[in-house]
Design an enzyme around this catalytic site. Structure first.
Site, PDB file in Angstrom:
ATOM      1  CG  LEU A   1      -3.007 -12.180  -5.605  1.00  0.00           C
ATOM      2  CD1 LEU A   1      -4.028 -12.708  -6.532  1.00  0.00           C
ATOM      3  CD2 LEU A   1      -1.558 -12.433  -5.866  1.00  0.00           C
ATOM      4  N   GLY A   2      -1.084  -7.615  -6.706  1.00  0.00           N
ATOM      5  CA  GLY A   2      -0.815  -6.341  -7.077  1.00  0.00           C
ATOM      6  C   GLY A   2       0.484  -6.453  -8.079  1.00  0.00           C
TER       7      GLY A   2
ATOM      8  CB  ILE B  49       4.816  -6.279  -5.267  1.00  0.00           C
ATOM      9  CG1 ILE B  49       5.721  -4.578  -4.934  1.00  0.00           C
ATOM     10  CG2 ILE B  49       6.068  -7.452  -4.497  1.00  0.00           C
ATOM     11  CD1 ILE B  49       5.600  -3.846  -3.754  1.00  0.00           C
TER      12      ILE B  49
ATOM     13  CB  THR C 107       8.634  -7.274   1.856  1.00  0.00           C
ATOM     14  OG1 THR C 107       7.765  -8.090   1.117  1.00  0.00           O
ATOM     15  CG2 THR C 107       9.500  -8.267   1.887  1.00  0.00           C
TER      16      THR C 107
ATOM     17  NE  ARG D 108       3.538   1.506   3.401  1.00  0.00           N
ATOM     18  CZ  ARG D 108       4.625   0.881   2.091  1.00  0.00           C
ATOM     19  NH1 ARG D 108       5.334  -0.126   2.936  1.00  0.00           N
ATOM     20  NH2 ARG D 108       4.613   2.406   2.035  1.00  0.00           N
TER      21      ARG D 108
ATOM     22  CD  GLU E 158       8.545   0.040  10.079  1.00  0.00           C
ATOM     23  OE1 GLU E 158       9.762   0.682   8.828  1.00  0.00           O
ATOM     24  OE2 GLU E 158       8.573  -1.354   9.217  1.00  0.00           O
TER      25      GLU E 158
ATOM     26  CG  HIS F 246      10.081   0.125   5.058  1.00  0.00           C
ATOM     27  ND1 HIS F 246       9.065   0.600   5.916  1.00  0.00           N
ATOM     28  CD2 HIS F 246       9.811  -0.068   3.984  1.00  0.00           C
ATOM     29  CE1 HIS F 246       7.701   0.924   5.309  1.00  0.00           C
ATOM     30  NE2 HIS F 246       8.494   0.625   4.313  1.00  0.00           N
TER      31      HIS F 246
ATOM     32  CB  ALA G  30      12.440  -5.250   0.456  1.00  0.00           C
TER      33      ALA G  30
END
Length: 249
Positions: A89-90, A92, A171, A173, A202, A221, A223
């Site tokens: 809940l940072g 982003i 979105t 890691r 990746e 990767h 976004a």
């Protein structure tokens, strides 16, 4: 790398994630590490919600069908009334919550930080423990950093707690999700679909079992990547570098 740079004084990370930097080794060498938090909140949140809509309305499936001459009309799910569970809940995660609320979704979330929980509560998130997020959400959005506590946080146990037909969007890691557990969840139908902007490996390796599922959408990767956001981060990363070098001179 740090051993080969004896005069290195500052690492100014372009972007948010610092999981690729050996912070302990940097501290031992008195190297300051800065990143650019908060620069991509809106951009990543936009893409997260785009993935949610694409998954629930099967837009990629429709696109593929029309291109091959068919006219698919899958019955999707309405966002209004569904519950979005946010892990992390940072900035982003809170930006995702605001967008989901506008779409009429109920939003629950988890974060170990009291400050983040308080800030999320102020934008309408019902904060709860992680197992309540797993069990209470129709759609789960991963928006947390990668560290020892979050590696494979979404594992077989977590999927076992989830609702039948849950959707997963990552979105954050890639290694926050245990890929083997996700594949098993998709095979069983417990997970109805997933959108992965990030993956454990990746680029996605050839023959990866996730690629066998039409219900999985992949990103690269990417976004956070907009012209406007990149310009902001250029400025801030350089400003951090100058400020730290100036302070040490």
């Amino acid at each position: 790398v740090l051993d080969r740079l004896p005069e290195l004084r500052v690492i100014s990370k372009w972007g948010i994630g610092i999981d690729g930097i050996d912070l302990h080794a940097a501290a031992e060498r008195d190297i300051v590490v800065r990143n650019t938090p908060g620069m991509f909140d809106d951009e990543v949140a936009d893409v997260t919600m785009a993935y949610v809509v694409n998954l629930l309305r099967e837009l990629a499936t429709i696109d593929r069908g029309v291109r091959t001459g068919t006219w698919p009309k899958p019955a999707g799910r309405s966002l209004r009334g569904l519950t979005l569970g946010i892990v992390g809940l940072g900035g982003i995660g809170r930006a995702v919550a605001q967008r989901a609320a506008v779409a009429g979704m109920d939003v629950i979330g988890f974060d170990p930080s009291e400050a983040s929980r308080d800030a999320a509560s102020n934008v309408g998130v019902t904060c709860c423990d992680i197992e309540q997020v797993w069990s209470g959400a129709d759609v789960i959005s991963i928006n947390c950093p990668l560290n020892e506590a979050t590696h494979h946080l979404l594992d077989a146990h977590a999927i076992g707690l989830m609702r039948e037909g849950v959707y997963v969007v990552n979105t954050g890691r890639g290694p926050v999700i245990d890929t083997d557990a996700l594949v098993a969840g998709l095979r069983s139908g417990k997970v109805a679909g997933a959108a992965l902007d990030v993956m454990e490996t990746e680029p996605l390796p050839a023959g990866d079992p996730l690629a066998a599922f039409d219900s999985v959408m992949f990103g690269s990767h990417n976004a956070s990547n907009t012209l406007e956001a990149s310009a902001r981060v250029h400025d801030v990363a350089i400003a951090h570098l100058i400020a730290e070098l100036t302070a040490q001179s």
